[in-house]
Design an enzyme around this catalytic site. Structure first.
Site, short mmCIF file in Angstrom:
data_model
loop_
_atom_site.label_atom_id
_atom_site.label_comp_id
_atom_site.label_asym_id
_atom_site.label_seq_id
_atom_site.Cartn_x
_atom_site.Cartn_y
_atom_site.Cartn_z
N TYR A 151 0.90 -1.17 0.00
CA TYR A 151 0.00 0.00 0.00
C TYR A 151 0.93 1.21 0.00
O TYR A 151 0.90 2.02 0.90
CB TYR A 151 -0.84 -0.09 1.28
CG TYR A 151 -1.99 0.85 1.46
CD1 TYR A 151 -2.99 0.98 0.50
CD2 TYR A 151 -2.11 1.61 2.63
CE1 TYR A 151 -4.05 1.83 0.71
CE2 TYR A 151 -3.17 2.45 2.85
CZ TYR A 151 -4.15 2.56 1.88
OH TYR A 151 -5.22 3.41 2.09
N HIS B 37 -2.24 7.60 -3.15
CA HIS B 37 -3.37 6.66 -3.02
C HIS B 37 -3.79 6.53 -1.55
O HIS B 37 -4.99 6.60 -1.23
CB HIS B 37 -3.00 5.30 -3.59
CG HIS B 37 -4.03 4.25 -3.34
ND1 HIS B 37 -5.27 4.26 -3.94
CD2 HIS B 37 -4.03 3.16 -2.51
CE1 HIS B 37 -5.98 3.23 -3.51
NE2 HIS B 37 -5.26 2.55 -2.64
N GLU C 39 -1.56 -1.47 -10.42
CA GLU C 39 -0.39 -1.79 -9.61
C GLU C 39 0.71 -2.38 -10.50
O GLU C 39 0.45 -2.81 -11.62
CB GLU C 39 -0.75 -2.84 -8.53
CG GLU C 39 -1.96 -2.43 -7.70
CD GLU C 39 -2.11 -3.21 -6.39
OE1 GLU C 39 -1.16 -3.92 -5.99
OE2 GLU C 39 -3.19 -3.10 -5.79
N GLN D 127 -15.80 -4.27 0.55
CA GLN D 127 -14.63 -3.88 1.34
C GLN D 127 -15.00 -2.96 2.50
O GLN D 127 -14.55 -3.15 3.64
CB GLN D 127 -13.63 -3.17 0.41
CG GLN D 127 -12.29 -2.82 1.06
CD GLN D 127 -11.33 -2.13 0.05
OE1 GLN D 127 -11.63 -2.02 -1.13
NE2 GLN D 127 -10.20 -1.68 0.54
N SER E 58 -7.17 -11.33 -9.23
CA SER E 58 -6.19 -10.31 -9.61
C SER E 58 -5.65 -10.74 -10.97
O SER E 58 -5.43 -11.93 -11.20
CB SER E 58 -5.03 -10.22 -8.61
OG SER E 58 -5.51 -9.97 -7.31
MN MN Z 1 -4.28 -3.76 -4.08
#
Ligand code: MN
Length: 423
Positions: free
Chosen positions: A136, A141, A209, A248, A265
């Protein structure tokens, strides 16, 4: 300078202008065709070099490669041979493919059998992934999410600038490009609702990402220092860490995301080696407050890689909704790996370490719809006039990455995923 990175090198394989795969790149992947089982390949121009064919026909002799090392579903055993061997393979390929090297160029039969057009191949997940960690590490972000969910004054939690925050993700649901996902269902509860309800997510999102693939294995109790970390990084991919924001929001306290993240993913097919990215190193941000000694580092370990996200509705042209860059990272991969192993946690070849969503400082560089639509308060107009706050059924999300400097472009290709309706 690494010889294979010399920007003046040219190949006898035609490389279209703006190709992601010039002779200076030579990324590794695993592919299959109608007549070939999955095998290792290397990209150049619009072609894939069949590494099994080259190895079996003597082109890689003298490099210490076991028979059958490329005739495998995954690259893990090849990567396990270690950097001296894997880098020597890249150097040998660079020599074989150079415009003035006739060895393969002038052997019509070998050339035709060893080079497979990308249109005839299907790309697979290139490594057997035992573990997947998601960091993270982009400050913008973390700031954006903290501002939305908490308070702009205290957007970053107190630990954020002292350690690279991460969670352990799910390896089993990492999928290759062009494999669709199914809209996940789950529990959600809006702030004004008395009880949770169940159904398809209304806030399906991508996360832009990058991820690195681990090279050396370590034993439990061992630590990797920031100075040694790059020896444990084989290369990088573009990574779309799918997320369901409404699921989430309800589930994530106190142990972090679970079903909002573990359904899928998407990983780009070509692993660009850290050696090929060497010309694109840049300095990271000044870290203030000063980090603990085990997180200090020397040299440049950030990389200038342009990143883009397109949304393509089913019957309309794609629109680029985000333009970001891998250099927008507060914590670099060496710090991430040093932190990950400082407690003695072991790593294995093929483990995936993702960066976390990479957002730049301008709103058009944000790396998720959560940020681009600012929690659903703004919409983005597609080329067919339809609007998006999150991702609709039948939309495809396409991510790409490329480093570019002085006429040299080292790219990652694309990772494309279509969203199918809930079952
Ligand atoms: Mn992520």
């Amino acid at each position: 300078m690494i010889k294979a990175n010399d920007p003046t090198l040219k190949s006898w394989v035609e490389v279209p202008k703006n190709s992601d795969f010039p002779i200076q790149n030579l990324p590794y992947g695993v592919f299959k065709t109608d007549y070939l089982e999955p095998v290792a390949g290397v990209a150049i121009g619009e072609y894939i070099i069949d590494m099994v064919y080259l190895n079996e026909h003597g082109y890689l002799d003298g490099l210490g490669l076991p028979i059958g090392i490329f005739n495998q579903r995954y690259l893990n055993d090849f990567i396990s041979l270690g950097k001296p061997i894997t880098n020597a393979v890249r150097e040998r390929l660079s020599e074989l493919l150079r415009h003035d090297n006739s060895q393969l160029r002038d052997n019509k039969k070998d050339r035709e059998l060893a080079l497979i057009h990308m249109d005839d191949a299907k790309m697979l997940v290139p490594v057997r992934i035992g573990d997947y960690t998601d960091f993270y590490s982009s400050e913008q972000h973390a700031y954006n999410v903290g501002s939305m969910f908490r308070d702009p004054e205290n957007a970053l939690l107190p630990n954020w600038k002292h350690l690279p925050v991460a969670y352990h993700g799910r390896a089993s649901s990492i999928i290759p490009t062009k494999v669709p996902i199914i809209r996940p269902k789950g529990q959600t509860k809006g702030p004004d609702e008395a009880a949770p309800s169940f159904g398809p997510t209304k806030r399906l999102d991508f996360e832009l990402e990058m991820a690195f693939i681990a090279a050396g294995k370590t034993e439990m109790g061992e630590n990797i220092t920031t100075a040694d970390a790059e020896d444990h990084i084989f290369g990088f991919v573009v990574f779309n860490d799918w997320s369901a924001r409404d699921i989430q929001a309800w589930e994530y306290v106190p142990l972090g995301p679970f079903l909002a993240k573990n359904f899928a993913s998407s990983i780009s097919p070509w692993i660009v080696t850290i050696e090929a990215l060497d010309p694109f190193r840049v300095a990271g941000p000044q870290q203030d407050p000063k980090v603990l000694p085990y997180l200090e580092y020397e040299g440049n370990h950030h990389f200038d890689v342009n990143l883009e996200v397109d949304i393509k509705p089913e019957n309309a042209d794609a629109l680029t909704v985000s333009r970001s860059n891998f250099q927008h990272m507060y914590w670099n991969p060496c710090q991430q790996l040093a932190h990950h192993t400082v407690n003695g946690c072991n790593i294995n070849v093929g483990d995936v370490f993702a960066s976390g969503t990479i957002s730049g400082s301008s709103p058009d560089s944000y790396g998720s719809m959560l940020e681009l639509s600012w929690m659903g308060t703004k919409s983005i107009t597609m080329k067919d006039g339809s609007e998006r706050k999150f991702i609709n059924d039948q939309d495809s999300v396409i991510m790409r990455g490329f480093a570019e400097k002085d006429g040299l472009r080292i790219g990652f290709g694309e990772v494309e995923t279509k969203v199918l309706p809930s079952l």
